[in-house]
Write an enzyme that holds these catalytic residues in place. Sequence first.
Site, PDB file in Angstrom:
ATOM      1  CG  ASN A  15      -2.191  -0.823   0.950  1.00 55.51           C
ATOM      2  OD1 ASN A  15      -3.059  -0.420   0.186  1.00 55.51           O
ATOM      3  ND2 ASN A  15      -2.275  -1.994   1.565  1.00 55.51           N
ATOM      4  CG  MET A  91       0.738  -5.037  11.125  1.00 52.96           C
ATOM      5  SD  MET A  91      -0.958  -4.666  10.608  1.00 52.96           S
ATOM      6  CE  MET A  91      -1.780  -6.139  11.163  1.00 52.96           C
ATOM      7  NE  ARG A  92       4.127  -2.448  18.461  1.00 58.23           N
ATOM      8  CZ  ARG A  92       4.092  -3.449  19.336  1.00 58.23           C
ATOM      9  NH1 ARG A  92       3.960  -4.699  18.918  1.00 58.23           N
ATOM     10  NH2 ARG A  92       4.166  -3.219  20.620  1.00 58.23           N
ATOM     11  CG  ASN A 108      -5.302   2.121   9.603  1.00 57.60           C
ATOM     12  OD1 ASN A 108      -4.226   1.673   9.186  1.00 57.60           O
ATOM     13  ND2 ASN A 108      -6.224   1.339  10.164  1.00 57.60           N
ATOM     14  CG  HIS A 110      -9.350  -2.423   9.256  1.00 55.64           C
ATOM     15  ND1 HIS A 110      -8.446  -3.025  10.103  1.00 55.64           N
ATOM     16  CD2 HIS A 110     -10.492  -3.136   9.354  1.00 55.64           C
ATOM     17  CE1 HIS A 110      -9.018  -4.060  10.696  1.00 55.64           C
ATOM     18  NE2 HIS A 110     -10.265  -4.144  10.255  1.00 55.64           N
TER      19      HIS A 110
HETATM   20  C1  GAR Z   1      -3.081  -4.636   4.243  1.00 60.13           C
HETATM   21  O1  GAR Z   1      -4.001  -5.621   3.879  1.00 60.13           O
HETATM   22  C2  GAR Z   1      -3.698  -3.691   5.252  1.00 60.13           C
HETATM   23  O2  GAR Z   1      -5.060  -3.435   5.032  1.00 60.13           O
HETATM   24  C3  GAR Z   1      -3.506  -4.464   6.532  1.00 60.13           C
HETATM   25  O3  GAR Z   1      -2.214  -5.007   6.429  1.00 60.13           O
HETATM   26  C4  GAR Z   1      -1.927  -5.247   5.040  1.00 60.13           C
HETATM   27  C5  GAR Z   1      -0.599  -4.597   4.723  1.00 60.13           C
HETATM   28  O4  GAR Z   1      -0.166  -4.944   3.441  1.00 60.13           O
HETATM   29  N1  GAR Z   1      -3.643  -3.610   7.664  1.00 60.13           N
HETATM   30  C6  GAR Z   1      -4.178  -3.991   8.822  1.00 60.13           C
HETATM   31  O5  GAR Z   1      -4.588  -5.120   9.030  1.00 60.13           O
HETATM   32  C7  GAR Z   1      -4.215  -2.924   9.889  1.00 60.13           C
HETATM   33  N2  GAR Z   1      -5.111  -3.291  10.931  1.00 60.13           N
HETATM   34  P1  GAR Z   1       1.005  -4.118   2.741  1.00 60.13           P
HETATM   35  O6  GAR Z   1       2.175  -4.083   3.732  1.00 60.13           O
HETATM   36  O7  GAR Z   1       1.336  -4.942   1.533  1.00 60.13           O
HETATM   37  O8  GAR Z   1       0.483  -2.763   2.419  1.00 60.13           O
END
Ligand code: GAR
Length: 198
Positions: A15, A91-92, A108, A110
């Site tokens: 992302n 993820m913190r 953010n 999600h």
């Molecule tokens: C993504 O799916 C994002 O939505 C999720 O982690 C992944 C990161 O992927 N975020 C969460 O779960 C936050 N609570 P990336 O590192 O390839 O962007």
Amino acid sequence: MIKRVAIFVSGGGSNMRVLVEDMIGDHPARPCVVVSNNPAAGGIAWAKTQNIPTIVVDHRPYGADRAAFEAALTQALAPHAPDIICLAGFMRKLTQGFTDAWAGRMINIHPSLLPKYKGLNTHARALEAGDTAHGCTVHEVTAALDDGPILGQASIAIEDRDTPDTLAARILVQEHRLYPQVLRRFAAGDRSPLFLQG
Ligand code: GAR
């Protein structure tokens, strides 16, 4: 004035990558730094290849002292003078001290259609519930986890053959559509929610 964006990642940072790649031309913002709590985050390595400044503050030495971890983050962030923070797979959990300091300036992504499935394992939970639709949400970050005002959502239909892994992959494609569009609008001062169909 062009907004300066700090992007926080914990993992691969796909992302983060689409946000950076979108911040060109007439985009109202530019990346100023990529930040991670994880020294091994793939997103940090990629940012370096793009000559984007990086910060790593490993959370582990701070143990349960989240406020001390965040104080170190804040100190490292200051010279980069961001206007906006984008959490992109960071993820913190952040304390109210940090979220209040960035109220209205931190967003953010999600992987669920909030307010459904805050927290982890969103894809398995959507399947277990028998949902027919699933998706992702970009929202403003407030003290409560995955709970701030919604800035955008992208949804897809769940298919019979979907598993948590296929859903994660299909939702990630939607995340990559949604997040850049929402950041463009947010950086331009537009907080009206955007709804996309996959
Ligand atoms: C993504 O799916 C994002 O939505 C999720 O982690 C992944 C990161 O992927 N975020 C969460 O779960 C936050 N609570 P990336 O590192 O390839 O962007």
